[in-house]
Scaffold this active site. Structure first.
Site, mmCIF file in Angstrom:
data_model
loop_
_atom_site.group_PDB
_atom_site.id
_atom_site.type_symbol
_atom_site.label_atom_id
_atom_site.label_comp_id
_atom_site.label_asym_id
_atom_site.label_seq_id
_atom_site.Cartn_x
_atom_site.Cartn_y
_atom_site.Cartn_z
ATOM 1 N N ARG B 318 0.825 -1.214 0.000
ATOM 2 C CA ARG B 318 0.000 0.000 0.000
ATOM 3 C C ARG B 318 0.859 1.264 0.000
ATOM 4 O O ARG B 318 0.514 2.260 -0.640
ATOM 5 C CB ARG B 318 -0.999 -0.040 1.161
ATOM 6 C CG ARG B 318 -2.071 -1.069 0.873
ATOM 7 C CD ARG B 318 -3.131 -1.241 1.938
ATOM 8 N NE ARG B 318 -4.178 -2.117 1.388
ATOM 9 C CZ ARG B 318 -5.190 -2.620 2.089
ATOM 10 N NH1 ARG B 318 -5.323 -2.339 3.370
ATOM 11 N NH2 ARG B 318 -6.085 -3.414 1.498
ATOM 12 N N HIS B 469 -6.996 -0.046 -6.916
ATOM 13 C CA HIS B 469 -6.313 -1.316 -6.609
ATOM 14 C C HIS B 469 -5.669 -1.308 -5.222
ATOM 15 O O HIS B 469 -5.593 -0.282 -4.581
ATOM 16 C CB HIS B 469 -5.316 -1.708 -7.704
ATOM 17 C CG HIS B 469 -4.183 -0.758 -7.946
ATOM 18 N ND1 HIS B 469 -3.123 -1.070 -8.766
ATOM 19 C CD2 HIS B 469 -3.937 0.499 -7.496
ATOM 20 C CE1 HIS B 469 -2.287 -0.061 -8.802
ATOM 21 N NE2 HIS B 469 -2.748 0.898 -8.047
ATOM 22 N N GLU B 470 -5.287 -2.501 -4.770
ATOM 23 C CA GLU B 470 -4.737 -2.689 -3.408
ATOM 24 C C GLU B 470 -5.686 -2.170 -2.332
ATOM 25 O O GLU B 470 -5.255 -1.573 -1.339
ATOM 26 C CB GLU B 470 -3.370 -1.997 -3.275
ATOM 27 C CG GLU B 470 -2.260 -2.653 -4.058
ATOM 28 C CD GLU B 470 -1.853 -4.016 -3.499
ATOM 29 O OE1 GLU B 470 -2.201 -4.334 -2.364
ATOM 30 O OE2 GLU B 470 -1.199 -4.767 -4.247
ATOM 31 N N GLY B 471 -6.976 -2.391 -2.534
ATOM 32 C CA GLY B 471 -7.978 -1.903 -1.571
ATOM 33 C C GLY B 471 -8.483 -0.551 -2.002
ATOM 34 O O GLY B 471 -7.743 0.426 -2.002
ATOM 35 N N GLN B 476 -10.130 1.347 2.267
ATOM 36 C CA GLN B 476 -9.146 2.021 3.135
ATOM 37 C C GLN B 476 -9.854 2.780 4.259
ATOM 38 O O GLN B 476 -9.387 2.800 5.404
ATOM 39 C CB GLN B 476 -8.306 3.023 2.323
ATOM 40 C CG GLN B 476 -7.527 2.435 1.159
ATOM 41 C CD GLN B 476 -6.524 1.383 1.577
ATOM 42 O OE1 GLN B 476 -5.944 1.461 2.665
ATOM 43 N NE2 GLN B 476 -6.324 0.388 0.733
#
Lengths: 622, 622
Positions: B318, B469-471, B476
C-alpha cells in the site's frame, strides 16, 4: 430513474415551461408539441447516437492523403448516419422563425431536447457549433449572408465552425494574428459582403474539416491591418469573417472553386474523440483562388467588432458546454447506478460484538448488491446531486434566454443581467463537479470501471475537456469576479441575491426546508462579504488572485439555491412524497446541503483574506 | 526544481536517514552508498524508462495465438530492456541480506530509489509485485521455497504475481472460490511444499502472463475444501499457494512441464497500460500435468492462514501504491511547471481605471509567460503541496518500516502501530490528491494538455487506478475508521496524536509557524472529537456510513502535520531561507494550511453528526 422524467419534472413542474405558450412567438406550442420534440430527440439519440459512442472513441478521426496531396478526414459510418438523422429531424433550426423553416421552439425546450444527444454520445455531433454559427449570422449578418450561409446550415446542407484560437492565442484572443486584407478593387461591393483575403493559422477548430456536409462555413476572427500594415493590439482590432471551405454563389450553389483553407492536422485528444479537432491553415496558398494565395472571407458586421459579434453567442455556447458536462455526469450516474444494482459484493457491517474492537461481517450470508452499501449510496447520491442540480441550473439559464428574447422589457433586461452573472457558473460548475461525478462512477465500478469494457472511463475522459474549452476555468473565474459581479454597479449580483432570497423566504416556511433555507442565507451573506473583501483594495491583482476559489464557492451557493428551489417544486407537486422520484430529489437536496455547501468556508477564507500565498510565490521557488 | 533535491532533503535533512548506519544491519552503509543507489536508479529511470512511457501506453499489451492455441503476450521491446536494466542493477534484492546477494539497504532508501522509476514510467515495471512476492516467501516460506522461488525472483530470473481477486470477489476476499485439493497420495511430502491442485479464475492479475522472464511465480489465494467438499465461508478458510507458470525442480531448474495456468484474456485499461493485466484460469485443463487438470500449487505457511501471510506484505504494497500515485503527481507537476515557464499567454490584470468597473489589460505589452499568472501559480503550488507532501508522508512511512524491522523492541512496536494507522492514509491520500494534481497539470497546459502530444493526460489516466487497486478508497476508509483507530484500545491513534503534538510544540515556538501549529492543534482536536462522535452509538453502520469523509479529513490533518514538520526541518537547515528550495517548501506549507486544511470542517461535519442521508436513502429513489 432515467433522464426523461427528470427533464419533464424540471421543465414542467419547476420551470413551468408550458407558460411560454402565452408568448406570441410560442403561441402554437403546447406541452404536446414540446413532448413530441423530446420524444423524437430521445428516439434518435437512443438509435443513432448511444450505440456508437464507443465506436467514435475507438475509431477516432484520422486523415488519408489524396493523390493531389489533400488531407481527407476519415470518420466512422455511424457519424454520418447520426448527423443525417439529426439534420432530418429539423432540430438544427428548431428555434428559428416559421418563415425560414423553423419551429419557433423555445430555447428551453431546444436545450432539453439536445440533452438526450449529449447523454447518448457527446462527441458524435457538433451540431451546437453549427447552430451557434448560424444564429450569429441571423443577428449580425446581411440578408444575403443569412440566406446563403445561415439557412444552409439550418437545413443541414452545410455545417459551421467557430475559428477563434490560434496556436499562440488561446485564452488571449487579443493576440490573434490572422490578417485580413481587402481582396483587390471593388472588394467592398461583393454581394456576399466586403471581400477580404485571410492568412493565418487557427488551432483547436472543432469539426474544422470533414465530409459530413457539402460545405463548411467557417466563422473566423482576424485583424485588418492599419494603413501602416500593422495589426492593432488587443481585442478592439478583431473583425469577423465568413470563410466557406468551398466558394459559393449568391444562390448558395458551390462554384466549384475550393477556398484556400487547408487542413494542417488533427489533434489527438484524451477524449471527445468523435468530434474532429483541427489545425487549419488559412491562405497559405495550397488552394489559390484566382491564382492567388489567401482565403476568401466576407466581413460580418462592422470592422473591429468581431469579438462583440462572437460574444453575442457566447452565453449560449457556454450554457451548451455546461449542458455537455452535465449530461456526461448524468450518463455516468445512470451507468454506475445500473452497475450498483446488479453487482453483488460484500456484506453489511456488524458488531463490534462482545466488546471486541473489530468490525465483523457474517461471511456465511450471501453477498449483497453494492447499492446497499452506504459508501456506494454516498457516491451515487453525490452524482445525482451534481448531475441533476447542474441540469436544473442549465435549464434555468436556458429559460432566462427565452425570457431575454421574448419577455417584456423589464423582464428581458433582468434575464440578460442574471445570465451574465450565472453563465460562468453554468459553464464552470458542471465542468468541475460532473467530472468528479464521472470519477465516482468509475469508483463504483471498481476495477471494471478502469477498463474499456464499461462506458464510464470514456465519460470521464470526455468530460475533462469542459474545464478547458469555451473559456477555461480560470477565464470563467476572472469573468465572474473581475467583470460580472461588478458590472452595472453590481446590479447582476443584486438581482441574483434577490432571487435567492425569494426562495429562502418561501423555504423558511416549510419545516423540512427551514434549516437549509437558513444555511443558504448564511452562504449568500458569506459570498457577498467575500466579494466586498476581495475588492477592498480596489486592486484586481489582489481580488483575482483567488478568483477560482471564489467561483467555486459562488457556484456551490448557486447550486444550493437551485436545489432548495427544486425541493419547493417537489413538495408543491407531491407534498406527501408518495413518489420515489420525489423522495430522491429531497434526498439529493439534503445531500447537497449536508455534504457540499459547507465546503464554501474553505474557499471563501482565502478570498476574504486576499491570500497572497500563490500570487507572491517566486518563480524560482517552485 | 527536479525530484532529486527534494528526495535528498527529505531523506537526509528531514528523516535523518544517515542515522540508520548506527543499526547493525546497515553498518556498512553511509550517505555515499545511499547516494550511489539513488544515482543508479535516477540514471536507469532516465535512460530506460522515461523515454518509453508513451510507447508502452500506445503499444499496450496484446495477445497473439500460437499454433497450439496458447495465447502469447506481446510487449514493446522497451519493456524488455527496462526490465533487464532494473534486474541487473540489483535493486530487486536491495533490501535483502548480504548472504543471499542483497545489499541490506534500508527500506527508506529502497523506496526513495524506486520513486525515480515510478516518476519516469509507472507502468513499464511491476517490480514491486515481484519484490513483494519474494519478501512474503522470505517470511512465510520454507527454506527450499525461499531458495527455489524467492531467490530466483530477487536475482531477476523469474518474476512474481499476487493472485487475490476473482471476477466475483474483488473487495470481498472472503468470497474467493478457487479450490485447492491435495494432489494425490504423498502430497504432503513434496520437498517444495504440500502439493495441491488448484481450480479457479483469478482476475486483475498484474503481470500475470508475459515472456519478460523465464518463469512466473504466482502466489495464489485459494480454499481447501472441508471433508464435506464445501468451502469454508469467510477469510478464515483461505490458504496461500505457490503456483509456478512452469514447473521447476528443487534446484530451481525448469522441468519442461508447463503448469495448468492459462491466460484467459487481457484487461484493456484506461491507463497504466505498460503493465499487463490478466484474467488467469487455474486448472481448467488446458495444460494438464501428469494427464490431469488442475494447477500444481505448493502450500505456503499453514492452511487457512493465507490472508494472514498476504496481509503481512500489505502495508508495504500500500505504501508502494501511495508512492506510485505520488510520483505521477510530481511528474505532472514538473511537466506543467516546465510548460508554464515557457508558454507566453495573456497579460497581468490592471485597473479598474477611472472608476470603470471592468478589469483591463494593456494589449500593447508583450504576453507574459503563464507562470506569472496568480491562478497558474495557484495550480502549481497545489500540485507541489500535494506531491511533495505525499512524498514526505510515504518516505516517513518507509522509515517506520525500517524502525519496525531494526529498532529496539519499544520503538519497533510503536512503528508497527503507527504504520497500521498511517498506511490507509499513505495509500488513499496520494491516490486522491495527486490525481487532482494531474488534473491541474492538464489545466495549466490548456488545450495542449488534452492532447496526447503532452504527457500529462497519461499521468492523469495512469493515476486513476490508484484509488481502486490494493484496496479501494472505501476499503481504506473502513480499515481506518472501522479497525485502525480502534485497535489496541485506540493506542495507534494516541501514538499518532503524540507525534503530531510534539511537532506542534516545536512549531509553536517559531513565529513563522505558530499560527499553523495552532491550526493543526485545532484540526487534531476536531478529528479526535469526530472519531468519538462517529462511534458514539457503538454501531458500525452509523460510524462507517461516512468513513470516506472521515478519511479525507484525517488525511488532510496528517498532511498538515507532515508539512509543518517539514517546515521545521527547512528552517533548521536554512533559517534565513537563502535557498529558493527553502522558500518553496515554506510556501507549499503555507498553501496547505491556508487552502487545504480548512476543508476538513465540511468533511467532519457529516462524520460528527453521523449523517444518515446516504445510508438511509432508499434504492428506488435514485
Amino acid at each position: 430513474m432515467s433522464l426523461r422524467p427528470t427533464v419533464d419534472f424540471l421543465l414542467y413542474q419547476w420551470l413551468d415551461a408550458e407558460k411560454l405558450q402565452a408568448r406570441e412567438r410560442f403561441a402554437d406550442h403546447s406541452r404536446e408539441t414540446f413532448d413530441a420534440v423530446l420524444d423524437t430527440s430521445e428516439r434518435i439519440a437512443r438509435e443513432k447516437y448511444a450505440p456508437f459512442n464507443r465506436v467514435v472513441d475507438t475509431e477516432e478521426p484520422r486523415t488519408e492523403t489524396e493523390p493531389d496531396g489533400t488531407l481527407r478526414v476519415v470518420l466512422p459510418q455511424a457519424t454520418y448516419e447520426a448527423r443525417r438523422a439529426y439534420a432530418e429531424s429539423g432540430l438544427l433550426s428548431a428555434a428559428q422563425d416559421y418563415d425560414i423553416g423553423g419551429m419557433q421552439l423555445p430555447y428551453t425546450v431546444e436545450a432539453a431536447a439536445n440533452s438526450f444527444f449529449a447523454a447518448a454520445s457527446i462527441s458524435i455531433g457538433s451540431n451546437l457549433l453549427t447552430s451557434g454559427n448560424a444564429n450569429l449570422l441571423m443577428v449580425h449578418g446581411t440578408d444575403l449572408q443569412k440566406q446563403v450561409f445561415a439557412l444552409n446550415e439550418f437545413n443541414g446542407r452545410w455545417s459551421g465552425t467557430m475559428c477563434l484560437s490560434e496556436p499562440q492565442a488561446g485564452s488571449s484572443l487579443s493576440d490573434v494574428a490572422t490578417r485580413a486584407v481587402p481582396d483587390g478593387e471593388g472588394f467592398e461591393s461583393d454581394p456576399l459582403g466586403p471581400r477580404y483575403r485571410l492568412k493565418g493559422n487557427k488551432m483547436w477548430i472543432s469539426s474544422g474539416d470533414h465530409e459530413l456536409t457539402e460545405n463548411i462555413v467557417h466563422l473566423v476572427l482576424a485583424k485588418i491591418p492599419g494603413p501602416d500594415g500593422k495589426l492593432v493590439p488587443g481585442t478592439k482590432g478583431i473583425s469577423l469573417f465568413i470563410v466557406p471551405k468551398k466558394l459559393v454563389d449568391t444562390n448558395g450553389q458551390l462554384t466549384g472553386v475550393r477556398n484556400d483553407v487547408a487542413l494542417a492536422g488533427l489533434n489527438h485528444k484524451l477524449g471527445w474523440r468523435g468530434t474532429t479537432n483541427t489545425l487549419l491553415n488559412f491562405g497559405e496558398g495550397k488552394y489559390p483562388v484566382d491564382g492567388q494565395a489567401g482565403a476568401v472571407g466576407y466581413l460580418v458586421g462592422q470592422p473591429g467588432k468581431g469579438l462583440h459579434c462572437m460574444f453575442h453567442m457566447m452565453n449560449e455556447a457556454r450554457i451548451g458546454i455546461g449542458m455537455a458536462a452535465t449530461m456526461l455526469g448524468l450518463a455516468g450516474y445512470y451507468a454506475s447506478l445500473d452497475y450498483a444494482k446488479n453487482r453483488p459484493q460484500g456484506r453489511p457491517v456488524q458488531g463490534p460484538k462482545d466488546g471486541a474492537a473489530a468490525v465483523v461481517k457474517d461471511a456465511a450470508q450471501p453477498q449483497v448488491r453494492i447499492v446497499e452499501h452506504a459508501d456506494v449510496k454516498r457516491m451515487l447520491l453525490a452524482q445525482k446531486s451534481y448531475g441533476e442540480g447542474a441540469l436544473a441550473l442549465n435549464l434555468f439559464c436556458a429559460r432566462l434566454v427565452d425570457e431575454q428574447h421574448t419577455g417584456d422589457a423589464a423582464a428581458a433586461d433582468e434575464a440578460r443581467l442574471l445570465l451574465e452573472v450565472l453563465t460562468p457558473i453554468a459553464k464552470s460548475w458542471p465542468s468541475e463537479w460532473c467530472l468528479e461525478a464521472n470519477s465516482l462512477a468509475i469508483q463504483i465500478h471498481g476495477g471494471y470501471g478502469y477498463t474499456r469494457d464499461f462506458p464510464v472511463e470514456q465519460y470521464w475522459r470526455d468530460n475533462r475537456l469542459n474545464m478547458i474549452h469555451e473559456g477555461t476555468h480560470g477565464i470563467q473565474a476572472m469573468d465572474l469576479l473581475g467583470r460580472k459581479v461588478l458590472m452595472e454597479g453590481g446590479r447582476g449580483l443584486q438581482l441574483l441575491a434577490g432571487r435567492i432570497n425569494a426562495t429562502i423566504e418561501r423555504a423558511i416556511q416549510v419545516p423540512a426546508l427551514a434549516a437549509h433555507a437558513n444555511a443558504l442565507g448564511k452562504a449568500l451573506q458569506d459570498v457577498g462579504a467575500a466579494t466586498k473583501a476581495a475588492w477592498a483594495t480596489g486592486q484586481p491583482a489582489d481580488a483575482l488572485a483567488n478568483a477560482v476559489p471564489y467561483m467555486q464557492a459562488f457556484g456551490h451557493t448557486v447550486l444550493a439555491w437551485v436545489w432548495l428551489d427544486v425541493a419547493l417544486a417537489t413538495l408543491a407537486a407531491d407534498a406527501a412524497l408518495a413518489q420515489p422520484a420525489s423522495v430522491g430529489r429531497m434526498g439529493a437536496m439534503r445531500f447537497f446541503f449536508h455534504y457540499e455547501l459547507p465546503k464554501i468556508g474553505a474557499w471563501l477564507q482565502v478570498v476574504s483574506t486576499r491570500d497572497a500565498t500563490c500570487a507572491s510565490f517566486p518563480e524560482e521557488a517552485f
